[in-house]
Design an enzyme around this catalytic site. Structure first.
Site, PDB file in Angstrom:
ATOM      1  N   CYS A  37       0.726  -1.310  -0.097  1.00 23.52           N
ATOM      2  CA  CYS A  37       0.041  -0.160   0.015  1.00 23.52           C
ATOM      3  C   CYS A  37       0.773   1.262  -0.151  1.00 23.52           C
ATOM      4  CB  CYS A  37      -0.949  -0.203   1.084  1.00 23.52           C
ATOM      5  SG  CYS A  37      -1.933  -1.441   1.519  1.00 23.52           S
ATOM      6  N   ASP A  39       2.776   2.320   2.499  1.00 19.04           N
ATOM      7  CA  ASP A  39       3.281   2.813   3.855  1.00 19.04           C
ATOM      8  C   ASP A  39       3.085   1.996   4.712  1.00 19.04           C
ATOM      9  OD1 ASP A  39       0.601   5.408   3.416  1.00 19.04           O
ATOM     10  OD2 ASP A  39       0.430   3.429   3.497  1.00 19.04           O
ATOM     11  N   CYS A  62       5.099   8.175   2.372  1.00 18.95           N
ATOM     12  CA  CYS A  62       5.277   9.229   1.824  1.00 18.95           C
ATOM     13  C   CYS A  62       5.774  10.381   2.941  1.00 18.95           C
ATOM     14  CB  CYS A  62       4.082   9.890   1.042  1.00 18.95           C
ATOM     15  SG  CYS A  62       2.438  10.082   2.078  1.00 18.95           S
ATOM     16  N   CYS A 105      -2.580   8.939   6.259  1.00 20.27           N
ATOM     17  CA  CYS A 105      -1.565   9.037   6.693  1.00 20.27           C
ATOM     18  C   CYS A 105      -1.521   9.114   8.128  1.00 20.27           C
ATOM     19  CB  CYS A 105      -0.639  10.081   6.193  1.00 20.27           C
ATOM     20  SG  CYS A 105      -0.098   9.990   4.379  1.00 20.27           S
TER      21      CYS A 105
END
Lengths: 129, 404
Positions: A37, A39, A62, A105
């Site tokens: 995915c 992360d 990221c 995130c």
């Protein structure tokens, strides 16, 4: 993509990077996400009594994912376990001015906190049992 | 080093000063409409267009009457595939292409599917290559076109075009080839290769943007297309619209420079790429070349850096203008369709970067780029839980991840 100054700051100077001894009874470890995915976050807390005295992270992801986990470790230090689990992703979104495509995130960071706390609690319920 | 360094030569290239000089008179001085047959203004423009046509033809070993000017490769691909599909629909409605083609081909194929054509999308091997045997196995009685690109824009893999061309000739199937990345970079000869339709673009070869051409074979076989643009019947009826004379002059000049400098340009790009890769591989472990190291465009280096994520890597090299194989910066989290089609795992696909070296790249820039990427990867690996786990000997493929 334009990043907020706070994201750039955490990316360029990440706080509390590292690892704690995951086998220690005073350490809780949360690993969330998946490489495919894009992360994976590892977030660790060291607890004395009911209070988090140290927090460390390592993140594959990221810049916003790195910033979210870096920020989380800053916030975790000094908090009680209860206060820690009350941290919500929306606070992270606000603090870092994350755009909509990067909200996941912050969710991942919240999940990592909860996973670390529950790992710590699990270790202690096993000890108590 | 000052400012961002341009290492994205597969995306576009700067206009060569020789090309710009050739173009300039055609904006204000020689401004005539190439279709004006009744006065010298038109004649001069037509002469310039004819000259450019010959220059483009020479680049790919074609006859000048086989060149149709377009606004670029995307338009040329649309004209070639839709035009051939419509023209030969009575023969069959089956088209063979590759999953690793550019979106311009894939989207046209999808469009044709909606119109009742059947498309076979072949998956390339792990280096991004297709064999003639694989294509032959997909051929049917009603196959009318095979569309395979000469060289891939993301990974630089060069296809065995001559073998595919030979097969298509034997089977009487038209061979359309997207030559956008190949023409002007490596030797391209449409007759040797048995290509029937080939597109190219000005801005990939140090010419202007907004202009390109489609090569349409006129002998053995004579290829006919249904025009996609109706109007004044320019370009032998295949592409109506007043010709972009300055752009076409620039395209022609760029094609000529590329043809004359082909070997030295290629040698320059390969030398820099090898220098860059040697430096990177010396200092970093777990770096993988995406594509085919033995059949690769001279200036293309697509690398995956294990255990780091592409978008954060791009963030770490703000002085390098490169392209990421991961589309994470857009709203979608999909990694490159090309890497996926080759079976590169999502994890490595997410950490891929394309470095493009070209005519203006210097040794100093290649070294600097290597040093910058080494620094950024080391920094991110120190941050990466995956790198830590791998160092501890954990097999990441066996971990039970909590996807989200």
């Amino acid at each position: 993509m334009a990043y907020s100054d706070k994201v750039l700051d955490h990316y360029n100077n990440p706080r509390n990077v590292g690892s704690l001894n995951k086998d220690s009874s005073s350490v809780g470890t949360g690993i969330v996400g998946a490489p495919e995915c894009g992360d994976v976050m590892k977030l660790q807390i060291e607890v004395e009594g009911d209070r988090i005295v140290d927090a460390k992270f390592k993140t594959f992801g990221c810049g916003s994912a790195i910033a979210s986990s870096s920020l989380a470790t800053e916030w975790l230090r000094g908090k009680t376990l209860e206060e820690a689990t009350a941290i919500s992703n929306t606070e992270i979104v606000q603090e870092l001015s994350l755009p909509p495509v990067k909200i996941h995130c912050s969710v991942l960071a919240e999940d990592a906190i909860k996973a670390a706390v529950s790992d710590f609690k699990r270790k202690h319920s096993e000890e108590d049992a | 080093m000052n400012g961002p360094i341009y290492l994205d030569y597969q995306a576009t290239t700067p206009v060569d000063p020789r090309v710009l000089t050739a173009m300039l008179p055609y904006f204000s001085d020689v401004f005539g409409n190439a279709a004006s047959r009744s006065h010298p203004f038109g004649w001069k423009a037509e002469k310039a267009v004819d000259n450019a046509r010959a220059q483009c033809a020479a680049l790919i070993g074609a006859h000048e009457k086989e060149i149709v000017f377009t606004s670029g490769s995307t338009e040329a691909i649309n004209l070639a595939l839709k035009g051939a599909a419509k023209m030969y629909a009575s023969k069959g409605k089956h088209i063979i292409t590759s999953l690793s083609e550019h979106k311009a081909v894939l989207d046209v194929a999808k469009h044709l599917e909606k119109e009742g054509y059947e498309i076979t999308y072949l998956a390339p091997d792990e280096k991004g290559r297709h064999s003639a045997e694989q294509i032959e196995a997909a051929m049917r009685e009603d196959t009318i076109v095979v569309s395979i690109m000469w060289a891939n824009n993301e990974i630089g893999t060069i296809q065995p075009i001559h073998e595919i061309g030979k097969l298509c000739k034997e089977r009487g199937v038209l061979f359309m080839c997207d030559g956008t990345q190949a023409a002007g970079k490596i030797p391209v000869d449409v007759n040797e290769a048995g290509v029937d339709l080939l597109c190219a673009s000005g801005h990939k070869i140090y010419g202007p943007k907004g202009v390109g051409f489609l090569y349409v074979r006129r002998k053995n076989p004579r290829v006919r297309l249904v025009a996609q643009m109706d109007g004044g019947g320019h370009e032998r009826g295949m592409r109506s619209g007043t010709l972009n004379v300055p752009g076409i002059v620039g395209l022609g000049a760029a094609a000529e420079v590329a043809r004359l400098d082909l070997d030295s340009d290629a040698e320059h790009s390969v030398t820099l790429r090898e220098r860059f890769e040697a430096r990177v591989f010396k200092d970093l472990d777990q770096v993988f070349i995406n594509g085919d190291p033995d059949n690769r465009l001279p200036g293309c280096s697509n690398l995956s850096f294990a255990y780091v994520e592409g978008e954060s890597l791009i963030m770490g090299i703000p002085n390098l203008a490169v392209s990421s194989g991961s589309a994470c910066t857009s709203a979608s989290l999909e990694p490159s369709h090309v890497l996926q089609s080759m079976g590169v795992g999502d994890e490595l696909a997410h950490s891929s970067i394309r470095f493009g070296f070209g005519r203006l790249t210097t040794e100093e820039e290649a070294d600097y780029a290597a040093d910058e990427i080494i620094r950024a990867v080391n920094k991110l690996r120190a941050l990466s839980p995956l790198y830590e786990m791998a160092q501890e000997g954990i097999d990441l493929s066996q971990v039970n991840w909590t996807g989200h």
